[in-house]
Design an enzyme around this catalytic site. Structure first.
Site, PDB file in Angstrom:
ATOM      1  CE1 TYR A 171       1.458   6.316   5.897  1.00  0.00           C
ATOM      2  CE2 TYR A 171       3.514   7.298   5.153  1.00  0.00           C
ATOM      3  CZ  TYR A 171       2.570   6.310   5.065  1.00  0.00           C
ATOM      4  OH  TYR A 171       2.722   5.326   4.127  1.00  0.00           O
ATOM      5  CE  LYS A 197     -13.031  -1.199   8.079  1.00  0.00           C
ATOM      6  NZ  LYS A 197     -13.417  -2.336   7.219  1.00  0.00           N
ATOM      7  CG  ASP A 249     -13.064  -3.460   3.999  1.00  0.00           C
ATOM      8  OD1 ASP A 249     -13.609  -2.417   3.582  1.00  0.00           O
ATOM      9  OD2 ASP A 249     -13.595  -4.191   4.863  1.00  0.00           O
ATOM     10  CG  ASP A 302       1.900   3.764   1.419  1.00  0.00           C
ATOM     11  OD1 ASP A 302       2.605   4.007   0.423  1.00  0.00           O
ATOM     12  OD2 ASP A 302       2.228   2.957   2.310  1.00  0.00           O
ATOM     13  CG  ASP A 357       2.700  -0.045  -3.151  1.00  0.00           C
ATOM     14  OD1 ASP A 357       2.939   1.152  -3.409  1.00  0.00           O
ATOM     15  OD2 ASP A 357       3.543  -0.828  -2.681  1.00  0.00           O
TER      16      ASP A 357
HETATM   17  C1  IPM Z   1       5.549   6.052  -0.881  1.00  0.00           C
HETATM   18  C2  IPM Z   1       6.470   5.349   0.067  1.00  0.00           C
HETATM   19  C3  IPM Z   1       6.660   6.210   1.302  1.00  0.00           C
HETATM   20  C4  IPM Z   1       5.298   6.385   1.946  1.00  0.00           C
HETATM   21  C5  IPM Z   1       7.693   5.680   2.320  1.00  0.00           C
HETATM   22  C6  IPM Z   1       9.037   5.445   1.689  1.00  0.00           C
HETATM   23  C7  IPM Z   1       7.817   6.592   3.501  1.00  0.00           C
HETATM   24  O1  IPM Z   1       6.007   4.082   0.380  1.00  0.00           O
HETATM   25  O2  IPM Z   1       5.892   7.161  -1.346  1.00  0.00           O
HETATM   26  O3  IPM Z   1       4.493   5.502  -1.184  1.00  0.00           O
HETATM   27  O4  IPM Z   1       4.843   5.514   2.691  1.00  0.00           O
HETATM   28  O5  IPM Z   1       4.678   7.425   1.678  1.00  0.00           O
HETATM   29 MN    MN Z   2       4.220   3.508  -0.727  1.00  0.00          MN
END
Ligand code: IPM
Ligand code: MN
Length: 356
Positions: free
Chosen positions: A143, A189, A221, A245, A249
């Site tokens: 990032y 990785k 992975d 990140d 999710d």
């Molecule tokens: C998160 C979000 C952020 C990230 C975005 C909105 C920049 O997806 O907090 O997970 O990628 O960190």
């Molecule tokens: Mn995110």
């Protein structure tokens, strides 16, 4: 005398304002009941800041957050600002804020509420009892790496980790593991990337300071696959910014909805507490968003930043009670749901339970 805290509030875009309003409702109820005094200061970030000031992270916000005891944040972003140059986009504001605040450690717990076992798309026996914590490095890696560029015929980003960055996030993960099941899985990785090999070697070094903690390593992975196949094998997952990140999710779907997962971003200074989900512009303003991730983030704020453990426990218990009684927002409605409630009704219910 009542304890008094300064709380920064950043509502942001999309569903941000609705979900943060419900978290404030709950914080007010619990703080009155527990005799502490929360003073809120609202600040701008993301699209809301762009509309007002032309930039996603105004100076007043940077100055303002530093004066707070903790900051509660909703979500940012939306189509309206997607065409802007990268450094002017809402996301750049959030990344800049995390960097300014020095919140290098992002704690993303994924737990499965028994009451919601049927809200997940996965089999009950796979997810029952899942309780894991993703420790995501938040202010380095892909990032933030330089150089980066978008040129005519090519584009690139750089994944960089320094020894200091890996050591400090590893220590956070090991300290957390000591209070949990004493197991860390570091995800990288390393079979392909030098930066991951360095990450792995550095984590190995820190592990020597924590002989009681069992450290394993997994390629990202495989980790994504294992999270879905057998999530109960994980206690603490330690990983870098981009992998964290993505994996968080994925982990959110174990719990049934991304609308449930809170997070705490901590470092050397003031902490930032934020749901892991985005601003969901498609459902903004309809009153159907799930405020539980933000309400849980408020609970993490009370627990980790303010040390108000009893108040945090009250909120967590209130959430479980509301789910047990069958109150659900649309995203977690299942055959155990007794009543589908709006975002604001869910806030009312949790606030009432938490104040008892
Ligand atoms: C998160 C979000 C952020 C990230 C975005 C909105 C920049 O997806 O907090 O997970 O990628 O960190
Ligand atoms: Mn995110």
């Amino acid at each position: 005398m009542n304890k008094s805290y300064k709380i920064g509030i950043i509502k942001g875009d999309g569903i941000g304002p609705e979900i943060v309003d419900e978290a404030i409702k709950v914080l007010d109820a619990v703080s009155v009941a527990q005799g502490c005094n929360l003073k809120y200061t609202e600040m701008l970030l993301g699209g809301a800041a762009i509309d007002e000031t032309g930039i996603p992270l105004p100076k007043e916000t940077i100055k303002g957050v530093k004066k707070c005891d903790a900051v509660l944040f909703g979500a940012i972003g939306g189509e309206k600002w997607d065409k802007l140059e990268r450094h002017l986009r809402p996301e750049s504001g959030l990344l800049g804020l995390r960097k300014e605040m020095g919140t290098f450690a992002n704690l993303r717990p994924a737990t499965v509420y028994d009451e919601l076992i049927h809200a997940s798309t996965l089999k009950p026996e796979v997810i029952k009892g899942v309780d894991l914590m993703v420790v995501r490095e938040l202010t380095g890696g892909l990032y933030f790496g330089q150089p980066r560029a978008l040129l005519k015929d090519k584009a690139y980003n750089t994944m960089i980790y320094t020894r200091e960055e890996v050591e400090r996030i590893a220590r956070v993960a090991f300290d957390i593991a000591m209070k949990r099941q004493k197991c860390i899985c570091s995800v990288d990785k390393a079979n392909v990337l030098e930066v991951s090999q360095f990450w792995r070697e550095t984590v190995e070094e820190i592990a020597k300071e924590y002989p009681e903690v069992e450290l394993t390593h997994m390629y990202v992975d495989n980790a994504a696959m294992q999270l879905i196949r057998e999530p109960k094998q994980f206690d603490v997952i330690l990983t870098g910014n981009i992998f964290g990140d993505i994996l968080s999710d994925a982990a959110s779907m174990l719990s049934g909805s991304i609308g449930l997962l809170p997070s705490a971003s901590i470092g050397d200074g003031v902490g930032l507490f934020e749901p892991i989900h985005g601003s969901a512009p498609d459902i903004a303003g309809q009153g159907i968003a799930n405020p539980l991730a933000t309400i849980s983030s408020a609970s993490m704020m009370l627990r980790y930043a303010l040390g108000e453990i009893k108040s945090a426990d009250k909120i967590d218990t209130a959430i479980k009670k509301a789910l047990k009684e069958g109150y659900r927002t649309g995203d977690i409605s299942d055959h155990d749901a007794k009543e589908i409630v709006t975002c604001s009704e869910m806030g009312d219910i949790i606030a009432e339970y938490a104040s008892k």
